[in-house]
Design a protein around this motif. Structure first.
Motif: not given
Length: 127
Positions: A17-19, A99-103
């Motif tokens: 997420l930082t990337f 949520k990470l996969q959707d993002f």
């Protein structure tokens, strides 16, 4: 429940997420640089729609990163306290993973769109 495994997985998510956040900053600079030209050469409604999706994506990334950092913190507490009932479950972890996969899917789609419209513009400006 293997708290350490969940912690390292969550730590990896924070790194991703930082990337993505850095990538979004770069894309923002790209949009800022070419926005006026984009409006002249592209359909204004399409540009507006893409910019709105992009802004939503930035917000989602920021919120997801904060939630993931908090989850990682809670996992660290659970590990340190050897606490098996720390107020969150594997379900919380799986919810963040979803949520990470959707993002990630939304990020990849939006990034491709922004690259496509700016590439067309840069090529047309060169001519």
């Amino acid at each position: 429940m293997d708290w350490q495994k969940l912690y390292w997985e969550t730590d990896n998510w924070v790194n991703h997420l930082t990337f993505y956040e850095d990538e979004l900053q770069f894309l923002q600079k790209l949009l800022d640089r070419y926005f006026e030209d984009l409006v002249q050469y592209q359909n204004l409604d399409e540009i507006r729609e893409e910019v709105m999706r992009f802004q939503d994506l930035k917000y989602t990334c920021s919120k997801l990163l904060a939630n993931t950092r908090e989850h990682r913190h809670q996992l660290a507490l659970a590990i340190n306290e050897k606490d098996t009932e720390h107020g969150f479950t594997r379900q919380t972890h799986l919810g963040l993973q979803e949520k990470l996969q959707d993002f990630t899917l939304g990020f990849n789609t939006t990034k491709k769109e922004i690259q496509y419209i700016t590439k067309e513009l840069v090529e047309s400006l060169k001519q």
